[in-house]
Write a protein that holds these residues in place. Structure first.
Motif, short mmCIF file in Angstrom:
data_model
loop_
_atom_site.label_atom_id
_atom_site.label_comp_id
_atom_site.label_asym_id
_atom_site.label_seq_id
_atom_site.Cartn_x
_atom_site.Cartn_y
_atom_site.Cartn_z
N SER E 84 -15.62 -12.36 28.92
CA SER E 84 -16.30 -11.05 28.87
C SER E 84 -16.41 -10.41 30.27
N LYS E 88 -14.61 -6.96 31.39
CA LYS E 88 -15.37 -5.80 31.87
C LYS E 88 -14.85 -5.33 33.23
N ASN E 92 -13.28 -1.65 34.01
CA ASN E 92 -13.81 -0.81 35.08
C ASN E 92 -12.75 -0.43 36.11
N TYR E 105 -17.71 -0.47 25.71
CA TYR E 105 -19.04 -1.08 25.69
C TYR E 105 -19.66 -0.98 24.30
N GLU E 108 -18.14 -3.85 22.40
CA GLU E 108 -18.69 -5.13 22.80
C GLU E 108 -20.11 -5.35 22.25
#
Lengths: 176, 176, 176, 176, 176, 176
Positions: E84, E88, E92, E105, E108
């Motif tokens: 995870s 992320k 980003n 997001y 998730e």
């Protein structure tokens, strides 16, 4: 105006749309050039068993019957589109000898025994490939059945039933 | 004894060894059936420009010249092996019409104009494919140069220089 | 009547005809499903920069704009055929929710900003893939240039020039 | 004189002829480098269960037993050709350390236990791949059966029957 | 910092690790971009049958849920690794609009109905592909069964059981 | 618990993630089994030039260094994830001889000359493949440069500079 080298590059790279639509992956799908090879070889085999046929001409017609696809691609029968004009324009635009273009018209008109054999060979070639994909777990039933029906109908229409039925029986032995 | 359907399955799956040895990945390498299609089309094109040639027969010879590979595979020239006996045995073992087998012998002996044209078309077909791989970053120089030399030599030997040189010039225009 | 699973199998296997015609091998050619993904992502990116646009709807239109090809295959622009009726029949025959079919009509009519963005994204997606094939030695100039011209024309027509020109500039930085 | 990088490029691209002849498409066919990996891993596994064997040497012999194919290609057993001279010439022409070339002669002569294990591992590796293709609908019976017979014969001849029969039983559990 | 063109090139080329681990050859393995297309289309289909859902948003979430893999690749569940944070960071670092990143997001966290539908669609998409590979002789049982269980559990948890069970029944009809 | 046949099927089908992330299509991407073959052959070549090295052991370590990927897949360095525990669990779960598992720990710890050579060979193998992709128009600069730097650093650290620099020079001759 496509030259013979570009034409070969295209026909080697165009995978036949019918197979791909049925879920055969591009890397496994028969190309147009492979289809033309098989059609031509089958035309040679079948016409070798007949009298009064120029077997080499039958093979040559089968060999070139789809070369217009180098320009327009392989348009699936499922599109239900009349592609005859588009295909003729494509053939005419090719930078190849007129003697080759003439063969295409003989295929389209089916007014000679050689053109008829090429037409049946086109279908037999597709039928043979469908048997392989079926064994490998693909669902190509609808193509296989349609093509077989067309083969039977054409061979009846042109009194080629005996030789074609024999040919089909031979295939069933390998592909059981 | 390989039947025509198995023969087609094999020739569609055999990628030519010369390309693979040079690092062309199997998924990108020309198959034997594609090579036979291209050779046959080129034979048709070239012989259409000549008199006293059965152009359909030349195309048919080119079409079948490698069908023995369905049994023995594509043995590379780099193996330096005399494969003629092996290839003849393969041809003889195929379950196809004798008329087709006879064409192979005409290719091998090169004693007819049609057989000679098939031979040159075989080489031209390989030359055309080498131009494509070269553009895509593969090092196929040695094949390209050897094949071109053979083409020139054969066309001189058989007084086909004008037509073949013209053909080669056309290719250079596309593949610059 | 094709169900969603068959539709997915087909779109994953149909390689786009334009690329194959240009000599991109089937194993390397973008599939229709990949084209729809890219079109949809680009629509999302572009519409995120605009006000008064339902960006999720624009992405959804782009996502489904070619799903009729699961029935009729990918008919190349070079075929010069009006495929609109055939495509509509295909869409209507699909066993999917009517809400999805409606999106297709919005794409075709280009009468909403979301439909227009989907149309431009379709072209941008093709342009992006052409840049990759060009770097790998394929001659896709004609597709690249035609598509770029269409992009510029559409973006002028619909006052999206600034954002689209910016987008194109970004691509040139990666693909020099 | 082929260097180690060219050798690797070739062996990664040469798909094994036996599979292609049986209709396994080039994109799905095992490459020579993959065959050498599997042969070597199997040699390591089998010799780990034996005393008085240099297991790393057995693995190394299996690893390199086909590297001459980078020059001559993969000549199928069905060609019925004695390729031993051609293969030796190929090995000698490679630009690699003599220590590696020596291993090839140990494979050919089968006069050490390590060479024998490499030979059996070569066959086991082919047998394992045939089981996968069979599950996927390909007709590779003749290869599978021939190779299994050779495995049994060799393991009897060299008193390795117990360990090899055990190994084969393990495979049957996965591939039922 | 990967731009949208590089991102598309990557997602088109990354074959999903789960399939390859199970022996599906790279040329046949679904790519991440194909997975995202299918997930998105399924999300559109399912949410079209529900009230109070932004169906276009659900489709958009499904469309982008794996785009971080353009940076980190497709890490298999069998690796048992918490990816995870890595994912992320990847998201980003992408050079795409923040509006797109926000959707990730939402996927998730699963704290909206659109995010939940995207999650179930992700699983359904994998389930559909597993059915095809199974028919083609691959052993993907463990993936198929795990994914089906997760689908059932999630649909129960979020009161979507009726619609999802119906969807699954439709698949069984095609893939018997 | 994966058996040796399943392990081979997996490693033959897993294309390396680093290449796919860079846009190399799955059908063209090196598989893990091909990577292990090349690493092992390079280890054999390099250690043949050194004294006091068990060259067969170095080759065997290189051969198996990534076999855990049959369980967990090929996790890219760009994921920035510590995969060591996951990989160890994978190795331990494999149904292969313990002697093979021990080799993996020797690779990981780099506390023997054989383990060090395997490590450098792993990198050299990747470097060699990057040169080929670069020639074919792919942008693999970042992998090529990172790997080369690691090779130089490791060869300095372990006093293998002369032999490795020589090896690299040989590659540059082919790949200019």
């Amino acid at each position: 105006m496509s030259k013979i080298d570009e034409l070969i590059y295209s026909l080697n790279s165009i995978a036949r749309s019918g197979w791909m639509i049925k879920g055969i992956e591009p890397c496994k799908a028969e190309t147009v050039s492979q289809h033309l090879f098989a059609s031509s070889l089958i035309a040679l085999e079948i016409s070798s068993k007949l009298n009064n046929v120029d077997k080499y001409k039958a093979a040559s017609i089968a060999l070139i019957h789809d070369i217009g696809e180098a320009i327009i691609g392989d348009i699936s029968k499922t599109a239900n589109i009349d592609k005859s004009k588009s295909e003729k324009d494509a053939i005419n635009s090719l930078d190849i000898n007129n003697e080759i273009k003439k063969l295409y018209y003989e295929f389209e008109s089916s007014n000679t025994i050689e053109g008829i054999i090429a037409k049946i060979s086109d279908l037999l070639s597709t039928y043979i490939i469908s048997l392989k994909y079926e064994r490998e777990g693909y669902n190509v039933n609808s193509i296989k059945d349609n093509v077989k029906e067309e083969i039977i109908n054409l061979s009846k229409k042109y009194n080629l039933e005996n030789i074609i039925i024999d040919f089909l029986k031979g295939l069933d032995k390998t592909n059981k």
